[in-house]
Design a protein around this motif. Structure first.
Motif, PDB file in Angstrom:
ATOM      1  N   ALA A   1     -22.667   0.885  25.681  1.00 40.45           N
ATOM      2  CA  ALA A   1     -21.999   1.249  25.000  1.00 40.45           C
ATOM      3  C   ALA A   1     -21.333   2.466  25.179  1.00 40.45           C
ATOM      4  N   LEU A   2     -20.188   2.056  24.274  1.00 38.25           N
ATOM      5  CA  LEU A   2     -18.954   2.249  24.968  1.00 38.25           C
ATOM      6  C   LEU A   2     -17.423   3.351  23.501  1.00 38.25           C
ATOM      7  N   SER A   3     -17.091   4.031  23.825  1.00 39.12           N
ATOM      8  CA  SER A   3     -16.097   3.933  22.893  1.00 39.12           C
ATOM      9  C   SER A   3     -14.783   5.297  23.201  1.00 39.12           C
ATOM     10  N   ILE A   4     -13.622   3.743  23.277  1.00 36.64           N
ATOM     11  CA  ILE A   4     -12.469   4.107  23.405  1.00 36.64           C
ATOM     12  C   ILE A   4     -11.478   4.496  22.966  1.00 36.64           C
ATOM     13  N   GLN A   5     -10.287   4.669  23.019  1.00 36.33           N
ATOM     14  CA  GLN A   5      -9.152   5.585  21.575  1.00 36.33           C
ATOM     15  C   GLN A   5      -7.877   3.755  21.958  1.00 36.33           C
ATOM     16  N   GLU A   6      -7.321   3.474  21.275  1.00 31.41           N
ATOM     17  CA  GLU A   6      -7.007   2.328  20.642  1.00 31.41           C
ATOM     18  C   GLU A   6      -5.842   2.713  21.497  1.00 31.41           C
TER      19      GLU A   6
ATOM     20  N   THR B   1      -7.057  -4.991  28.141  1.00 28.01           N
ATOM     21  CA  THR B   1      -6.504  -4.070  28.787  1.00 28.01           C
ATOM     22  C   THR B   1      -5.665  -3.646  26.614  1.00 28.01           C
ATOM     23  N   ALA B   2      -4.716  -2.496  26.828  1.00 32.08           N
ATOM     24  CA  ALA B   2      -4.469  -1.994  26.032  1.00 32.08           C
ATOM     25  C   ALA B   2      -4.874  -2.816  24.751  1.00 32.08           C
ATOM     26  N   SER B   3      -6.505  -1.710  24.499  1.00 36.91           N
ATOM     27  CA  SER B   3      -7.525  -2.065  23.252  1.00 36.91           C
ATOM     28  C   SER B   3      -6.642  -1.784  22.084  1.00 36.91           C
ATOM     29  N   ARG B   4      -7.588  -2.815  21.490  1.00 37.30           N
ATOM     30  CA  ARG B   4      -6.903  -2.904  20.217  1.00 37.30           C
ATOM     31  C   ARG B   4      -8.130  -2.388  19.242  1.00 37.30           C
ATOM     32  N   ALA B   5      -7.665  -2.370  17.846  1.00 39.72           N
ATOM     33  CA  ALA B   5      -9.769  -2.079  16.557  1.00 39.72           C
ATOM     34  C   ALA B   5      -9.428  -3.166  16.918  1.00 39.72           C
ATOM     35  N   ALA B   6      -9.088  -4.069  16.891  1.00 43.68           N
ATOM     36  CA  ALA B   6     -10.085  -6.040  16.457  1.00 43.68           C
ATOM     37  C   ALA B   6     -10.826  -6.098  17.512  1.00 43.68           C
ATOM     38  N   ASP B   7     -10.544  -5.764  18.227  1.00 43.44           N
ATOM     39  CA  ASP B   7     -11.884  -5.552  20.402  1.00 43.44           C
ATOM     40  C   ASP B   7     -13.129  -5.165  19.675  1.00 43.44           C
ATOM     41  N   THR B   8     -12.713  -4.380  18.610  1.00 40.88           N
ATOM     42  CA  THR B   8     -14.444  -3.697  18.439  1.00 40.88           C
ATOM     43  C   THR B   8     -15.690  -4.779  18.324  1.00 40.88           C
ATOM     44  N   ALA B   9     -16.131  -4.651  19.476  1.00 41.99           N
ATOM     45  CA  ALA B   9     -17.628  -5.904  19.205  1.00 41.99           C
ATOM     46  C   ALA B   9     -18.213  -5.579  20.437  1.00 41.99           C
ATOM     47  N   SER B  10     -19.210  -6.269  20.163  1.00 40.65           N
ATOM     48  CA  SER B  10     -20.109  -6.415  21.579  1.00 40.65           C
ATOM     49  C   SER B  10     -19.873  -7.283  22.126  1.00 40.65           C
TER      50      SER B  10
ATOM     51  N   TYR C   1     -31.216 -25.470  33.169  1.00 37.57           N
ATOM     52  CA  TYR C   1     -29.583 -25.057  32.929  1.00 37.57           C
ATOM     53  C   TYR C   1     -29.443 -24.968  32.472  1.00 37.57           C
ATOM     54  N   GLN C   2     -30.424 -23.359  31.541  1.00 35.85           N
ATOM     55  CA  GLN C   2     -30.015 -22.961  30.464  1.00 35.85           C
ATOM     56  C   GLN C   2     -29.241 -21.669  31.058  1.00 35.85           C
ATOM     57  N   LEU C   3     -28.186 -20.789  29.751  1.00 38.84           N
ATOM     58  CA  LEU C   3     -27.881 -19.445  30.458  1.00 38.84           C
ATOM     59  C   LEU C   3     -28.968 -18.273  30.038  1.00 38.84           C
ATOM     60  N   ILE C   4     -28.795 -17.039  30.841  1.00 35.85           N
ATOM     61  CA  ILE C   4     -29.869 -15.895  30.241  1.00 35.85           C
ATOM     62  C   ILE C   4     -28.652 -14.947  30.033  1.00 35.85           C
ATOM     63  N   TRP C   5     -28.752 -14.501  28.998  1.00 36.90           N
ATOM     64  CA  TRP C   5     -28.413 -13.148  28.798  1.00 36.90           C
ATOM     65  C   TRP C   5     -28.253 -12.057  28.679  1.00 36.90           C
ATOM     66  N   GLY C   6     -27.274 -11.201  28.985  1.00 34.49           N
ATOM     67  CA  GLY C   6     -27.639  -9.831  28.378  1.00 34.49           C
ATOM     68  C   GLY C   6     -27.482  -8.823  27.559  1.00 34.49           C
ATOM     69  N   ALA C   7     -28.113  -8.019  27.260  1.00 30.75           N
ATOM     70  CA  ALA C   7     -28.166  -7.603  26.051  1.00 30.75           C
ATOM     71  C   ALA C   7     -26.768  -6.739  25.592  1.00 30.75           C
ATOM     72  N   GLY C   8     -25.417  -6.368  26.421  1.00 31.12           N
ATOM     73  CA  GLY C   8     -24.326  -6.618  25.705  1.00 31.12           C
ATOM     74  C   GLY C   8     -23.779  -4.830  26.215  1.00 31.12           C
ATOM     75  N   THR C   9     -22.554  -5.247  25.267  1.00 32.32           N
ATOM     76  CA  THR C   9     -22.194  -3.738  25.489  1.00 32.32           C
ATOM     77  C   THR C   9     -21.586  -3.593  24.160  1.00 32.32           C
ATOM     78  N   LYS C  10     -21.770  -2.412  23.602  1.00 34.81           N
ATOM     79  CA  LYS C  10     -21.191  -2.601  22.444  1.00 34.81           C
ATOM     80  C   LYS C  10     -19.690  -1.942  22.198  1.00 34.81           C
ATOM     81  N   LEU C  11     -19.404  -1.603  22.241  1.00 30.99           N
ATOM     82  CA  LEU C  11     -17.283  -1.285  22.327  1.00 30.99           C
ATOM     83  C   LEU C  11     -16.874  -0.682  20.997  1.00 30.99           C
ATOM     84  N   ILE C  12     -16.594   0.175  21.164  1.00 29.61           N
ATOM     85  CA  ILE C  12     -15.977   0.799  19.731  1.00 29.61           C
ATOM     86  C   ILE C  12     -14.869   1.547  19.667  1.00 29.61           C
ATOM     87  N   ILE C  13     -12.915   1.186  19.237  1.00 28.59           N
ATOM     88  CA  ILE C  13     -12.408   0.928  19.485  1.00 28.59           C
ATOM     89  C   ILE C  13     -11.842   1.991  18.275  1.00 28.59           C
TER      90      ILE C  13
END
Lengths: 110, 114
Positions: free
Chosen positions: A10-15, A77-86, A96-108
């Motif tokens: 998880a990552l929380s940063i300022q807009e 770069t230059a994060s926006r509120a709309a970038d809030t997502a995983s 030939y299939q994809l393997i997925w990580g568990a994700g990073t949750k980003l909060i702007i």
């Protein structure tokens, strides 16, 4: 089984600030992909970087790949509120299939 | 241009009930996939169809069946739902199978089994 593992969880940063998240993987790959998932929605493909590429850009997104360290980073770069997502990385798996990580949750924060 | 359409968006089942999740894509993609997403975990592949007429098991196929009805449609069936199948299910498609192609995802089906 997870091939890619994102860091941090998880990552929380300022807009307006830049956000960096990382993906590490275990075995050699052909490509690595990054996806975004807004809350309650499906995943959206952001960038595919091939194993012979070191860096790729798309708008405010910059992806790097270091095959010697088996890692990739996604910089927004230059994060926006709309970038809030995983954000998820996905790498080659068996059959030939994809393997997925568990994700990073980003909060702007505004 | 709808992309990948999944129905229903939400469903509550009782243990032992059956249901079919529907998925359709309008991008003329050859390959289609069913994933489940559980909290704190990445996507896990249930079944995939590399091309019309073929289906293969993924990482977690037990308790599920699939049908590739035609090039556009790929359905997922739960024959006898169990609480462990409570999850969010995503359908996805790609031009061809393999890691060289980006996937397009539907908006998901949130399934609760009680």
């Amino acid at each position: 089984s997870q091939q890619g593992e994102e860091d941090p969880q998880a990552l929380s940063i300022q807009e307006g600030e830049n956000a960096t998240m990382n993906c590490s993987y275990k075995t050699s790959i052909n490509n690595l992909q990054w996806y975004r998932q807004n809350s309650g929605r499906g995943l959206v493909h952001l960038i595919l970087i091939r194993s012979n590429e070191r860096e790729k850009h798309s708008g405010r997104l910059r992806v790097t790949l270091d095959t010697s360290k088996k890692s990739s980073s996604l910089l927004i770069t230059a994060s926006r509120a709309a970038d809030t997502a995983s954000y998820f990385c996905a790498t080659d798996g068996s059959n030939y299939q994809l393997i997925w990580g568990a994700g990073t949750k980003l909060i702007i924060k505004p | 241009n709808a992309g990948v359409t999944q129905t229903p968006k939400f469903q509550v089942l009782k243990t032992g009930q059956s249901m079919t999740l529907q998925c359709a894509q309008d991008m003329n993609h050859n390959s289609m996939y069913w994933y489940r997403q559980d909290p704190g975990m990445g996507l896990r592949l249930i079944y995939y169809s590399a091309s019309e007429g073929t289906t293969d098991k993924g990482e977690v196929p037990n308790g599920y069946n699939v049908s590739r009805l035609n090039k556009r449609e790929f359905s997922l069936r739960l024959e006898s739902a169990a609480p462990s199948q409570t999850s969010v299910y995503f359908c996805a498609s790609s031009l061809l199978t393999g890691p060289n192609y980006g996937y397009t995802f539907g908006s998901g089906t949130r399934l609760t089994v009680v």
